[in-house]
Write a protein that holds these residues in place. Structure first.
Motif, mmCIF file in Angstrom:
data_model
loop_
_atom_site.group_PDB
_atom_site.id
_atom_site.type_symbol
_atom_site.label_atom_id
_atom_site.label_comp_id
_atom_site.label_asym_id
_atom_site.label_seq_id
_atom_site.Cartn_x
_atom_site.Cartn_y
_atom_site.Cartn_z
ATOM 1 N N VAL A 22 11.617 -2.980 -13.745
ATOM 2 C CA VAL A 22 12.273 -2.583 -12.491
ATOM 3 C C VAL A 22 11.319 -1.931 -11.488
ATOM 4 C CG1 VAL A 22 13.988 -0.996 -11.499
ATOM 5 C CG2 VAL A 22 14.617 -2.478 -13.393
ATOM 6 N N PRO A 23 10.573 -0.890 -11.851
ATOM 7 C CA PRO A 23 9.730 -0.236 -10.836
ATOM 8 C C PRO A 23 8.695 -1.178 -10.212
ATOM 9 C CG PRO A 23 9.846 1.107 -12.819
ATOM 10 C CD PRO A 23 10.480 -0.200 -13.147
ATOM 11 N N THR A 24 8.069 -1.997 -11.036
ATOM 12 C CA THR A 24 7.062 -2.917 -10.508
ATOM 13 C C THR A 24 7.701 -3.979 -9.636
ATOM 14 O OG1 THR A 24 5.723 -2.551 -12.480
ATOM 15 C CG2 THR A 24 5.191 -4.481 -11.143
ATOM 16 N N MET A 25 8.853 -4.479 -10.048
ATOM 17 C CA MET A 25 9.555 -5.497 -9.274
ATOM 18 C C MET A 25 9.859 -4.993 -7.870
ATOM 19 S SD MET A 25 10.917 -8.521 -9.049
ATOM 20 C CE MET A 25 10.725 -9.068 -10.728
ATOM 21 N N VAL A 26 10.472 -3.831 -7.782
ATOM 22 C CA VAL A 26 10.870 -3.283 -6.491
ATOM 23 C C VAL A 26 9.641 -2.869 -5.674
ATOM 24 C CG1 VAL A 26 12.143 -1.416 -5.382
ATOM 25 C CG2 VAL A 26 13.133 -2.594 -7.336
ATOM 26 N N ASP A 27 8.689 -2.223 -6.341
ATOM 27 C CA ASP A 27 7.492 -1.738 -5.643
ATOM 28 C C ASP A 27 6.666 -2.890 -5.081
ATOM 29 O OD1 ASP A 27 5.759 0.403 -4.827
ATOM 30 O OD2 ASP A 27 4.386 -0.224 -6.426
ATOM 31 N N MET A 28 6.457 -3.917 -5.863
ATOM 32 C CA MET A 28 5.628 -5.040 -5.398
ATOM 33 C C MET A 28 6.302 -5.812 -4.268
ATOM 34 S SD MET A 28 2.738 -4.807 -6.619
ATOM 35 C CE MET A 28 2.182 -6.248 -5.749
ATOM 36 N N GLY A 29 7.623 -5.933 -4.313
ATOM 37 C CA GLY A 29 8.321 -6.589 -3.204
ATOM 38 C C GLY A 29 8.083 -5.847 -1.901
ATOM 39 N N GLY A 30 8.208 -4.527 -1.953
ATOM 40 C CA GLY A 30 7.934 -3.711 -0.768
ATOM 41 C C GLY A 30 6.488 -3.799 -0.328
ATOM 42 N N ASN A 31 5.579 -3.833 -1.300
ATOM 43 C CA ASN A 31 4.159 -3.938 -0.962
ATOM 44 C C ASN A 31 3.839 -5.264 -0.276
ATOM 45 O OD1 ASN A 31 3.711 -1.442 -2.086
ATOM 46 N ND2 ASN A 31 2.824 -2.223 -3.967
ATOM 47 N N LEU A 32 4.439 -6.346 -0.751
ATOM 48 C CA LEU A 32 4.212 -7.653 -0.114
ATOM 49 C C LEU A 32 4.711 -7.635 1.329
ATOM 50 C CD1 LEU A 32 5.264 -10.001 -3.047
ATOM 51 C CD2 LEU A 32 2.933 -9.568 -2.226
ATOM 52 N N GLY A 33 5.881 -7.040 1.544
ATOM 53 C CA GLY A 33 6.397 -6.915 2.905
ATOM 54 C C GLY A 33 5.524 -6.036 3.771
ATOM 55 N N ALA A 34 5.005 -4.952 3.196
ATOM 56 C CA ALA A 34 4.134 -4.052 3.950
ATOM 57 C C ALA A 34 2.827 -4.742 4.341
ATOM 58 C CB ALA A 34 3.844 -2.791 3.136
ATOM 59 N N ILE A 35 2.288 -5.550 3.441
ATOM 60 C CA ILE A 35 1.058 -6.285 3.744
ATOM 61 C C ILE A 35 1.286 -7.228 4.918
ATOM 62 C CG2 ILE A 35 -0.511 -8.082 2.896
ATOM 63 C CD1 ILE A 35 -0.114 -6.816 0.059
ATOM 64 N N LEU A 36 2.358 -8.000 4.845
ATOM 65 C CA LEU A 36 2.631 -8.948 5.924
ATOM 66 C C LEU A 36 2.949 -8.224 7.226
ATOM 67 C CD1 LEU A 36 2.887 -11.845 6.860
ATOM 68 C CD2 LEU A 36 5.273 -11.813 6.113
ATOM 69 N N SER A 37 3.748 -7.172 7.165
ATOM 70 C CA SER A 37 4.082 -6.414 8.374
ATOM 71 C C SER A 37 2.828 -5.854 9.027
ATOM 72 C CB SER A 37 5.032 -5.256 8.038
ATOM 73 O OG SER A 37 6.255 -5.731 7.591
ATOM 74 N N SER A 38 1.939 -5.343 8.218
ATOM 75 C CA SER A 38 0.687 -4.789 8.740
ATOM 76 C C SER A 38 -0.150 -5.862 9.418
ATOM 77 C CB SER A 38 -0.092 -4.135 7.591
ATOM 78 O OG SER A 38 -1.303 -3.617 8.055
ATOM 79 N N ARG A 39 -0.235 -7.016 8.803
ATOM 80 C CA ARG A 39 -1.001 -8.119 9.396
ATOM 81 C C ARG A 39 -0.363 -8.592 10.697
ATOM 82 N NH1 ARG A 39 -5.029 -10.265 6.643
ATOM 83 N NH2 ARG A 39 -4.802 -12.313 7.601
ATOM 84 N N LEU A 40 0.974 -8.674 10.712
ATOM 85 C CA LEU A 40 1.665 -9.116 11.924
ATOM 86 C C LEU A 40 1.479 -8.131 13.069
ATOM 87 C CD1 LEU A 40 5.058 -10.425 10.478
ATOM 88 C CD2 LEU A 40 3.201 -11.791 11.448
ATOM 89 N N THR A 41 1.627 -6.838 12.779
ATOM 90 C CA THR A 41 1.485 -5.853 13.855
ATOM 91 C C THR A 41 0.045 -5.781 14.353
ATOM 92 O OG1 THR A 41 1.270 -4.035 12.260
ATOM 93 C CG2 THR A 41 3.457 -4.456 13.138
ATOM 94 N N SER A 42 -0.918 -5.949 13.459
ATOM 95 C CA SER A 42 -2.316 -5.964 13.902
ATOM 96 C C SER A 42 -2.573 -7.143 14.831
ATOM 97 C CB SER A 42 -3.272 -6.050 12.710
ATOM 98 O OG SER A 42 -3.200 -4.885 11.938
ATOM 99 N N ARG A 43 -2.091 -8.307 14.452
ATOM 100 C CA ARG A 43 -2.257 -9.497 15.305
ATOM 101 C C ARG A 43 -1.532 -9.320 16.637
ATOM 102 N NH1 ARG A 43 -1.172 -15.064 13.299
ATOM 103 N NH2 ARG A 43 -2.445 -15.471 15.107
ATOM 104 N N LEU A 44 -0.380 -8.673 16.591
ATOM 105 C CA LEU A 44 0.389 -8.442 17.807
ATOM 106 C C LEU A 44 -0.359 -7.501 18.748
ATOM 107 C CD1 LEU A 44 3.179 -9.169 18.989
ATOM 108 C CD2 LEU A 44 4.025 -7.047 18.007
ATOM 109 N N HIS A 45 -0.893 -6.411 18.207
ATOM 110 C CA HIS A 45 -1.640 -5.453 19.029
ATOM 111 C C HIS A 45 -2.914 -6.070 19.603
ATOM 112 C CE1 HIS A 45 0.865 -2.003 18.529
ATOM 113 N NE2 HIS A 45 0.759 -1.994 17.218
ATOM 114 N N LEU A 46 -3.499 -6.985 18.866
ATOM 115 C CA LEU A 46 -4.716 -7.638 19.341
ATOM 116 C C LEU A 46 -4.421 -8.798 20.300
ATOM 117 C CD1 LEU A 46 -6.727 -7.670 16.004
ATOM 118 C CD2 LEU A 46 -7.152 -6.228 18.009
ATOM 119 N N GLY A 47 -3.137 -9.101 20.477
ATOM 120 C CA GLY A 47 -2.755 -10.197 21.365
ATOM 121 C C GLY A 47 -3.024 -11.565 20.775
ATOM 122 N N MET A 48 -3.039 -11.652 19.451
ATOM 123 C CA MET A 48 -3.381 -12.902 18.777
ATOM 124 C C MET A 48 -2.170 -13.668 18.280
ATOM 125 S SD MET A 48 -6.634 -11.432 16.645
ATOM 126 C CE MET A 48 -6.808 -12.922 15.683
#
Length: 194
Positions: free
Chosen positions: A57-83
């Motif tokens: 359970v802890p790894t399942m929930v934690d890793m799902g959130g981590n995957l979303g955080a990775i993608l969100s971070s990449r998206l916001t970085s690209r957005l701020h850079l105008g890419m």
């Protein structure tokens, strides 16, 4: 790319603006995440009988959130850079999605194998195929939800003039916690026949 003008915190490091935007959101998300705890409590009997699932359970929930955080971070970085402009034909956006899905397959396969090995050591193991089905089905479902909410939270925050760096990760991780727990418990019960 044109930055929307508004009352938000986009392009601002003003602490009052960030707190004003985030505090109500965090209150709402705290109430929503209670559903994950309630789901976990409702599944206590199954998790007690099949202890390996409780370990997952802890790894399942934690890793799902981590995957979303990775993608969100990449998206916001690209957005701020105008890419990025969220064009469905953008190959780099698709590459990020595929990378998250590939990472999910890797991590959730390793979770199933690790749980199976632990079961071999402590006894009471579930079959490897069962753990793989539970882990991969739940994990890939959670990864898809994380991807959808990463895009939705980033785009909505940007359009509202709120800095996506302030909102996306709390939204994605809390939503994934809730859906991740519900999906994991549901898939586990279905596969095991509980």
């Amino acid at each position: 790319m044109v930055v929307p003008q508004g009352q938000g915190s986009l392009g601002s490091w003003d602490a009052h603006s960030i707190v004003r935007n985030m505090f109500p959101l965090l209150i709402v998300l705290s109430v929503i995440v209670l559903a994950a705890g309630i789901t976990l409590e409702d599944a206590e009997e199954m998790l007690t009988e099949y202890g390996l699932l409780a370990v997952m359970v802890p790894t399942m929930v934690d890793m799902g959130g981590n995957l979303g955080a990775i993608l969100s971070s990449r998206l916001t970085s690209r957005l701020h850079l105008g890419m990025t402009d969220f064009d469905p034909r953008d190959r780099e956006l698709w590459a990020n999605i595929l990378a998250i899905l590939a990472l999910a397959v890797t991590v959730f396969t390793a979770l199933a194998v690790g749980a199976w090995l632990l079961g071999q050591i402590i006894g009471g193991a579930l079959p490897l195929w069962m753990l793989l089905v539970i882990s991969l089905t739940s994990g890939l479902s959670v990864a898809v939800i994380a991807i959808v909410f990463s895009f939705a939270a980033t785009y909505a925050s940007y359009k509202l003039g709120i800095d996506p760096d302030d909102t996306t990760i709390p939204i994605v991780t809390n939503v994934v916690d809730v859906f991740g727990m519900i999906i994991f418990i549901g898939v586990s019960a279905l596969v095991i026949g509980f």
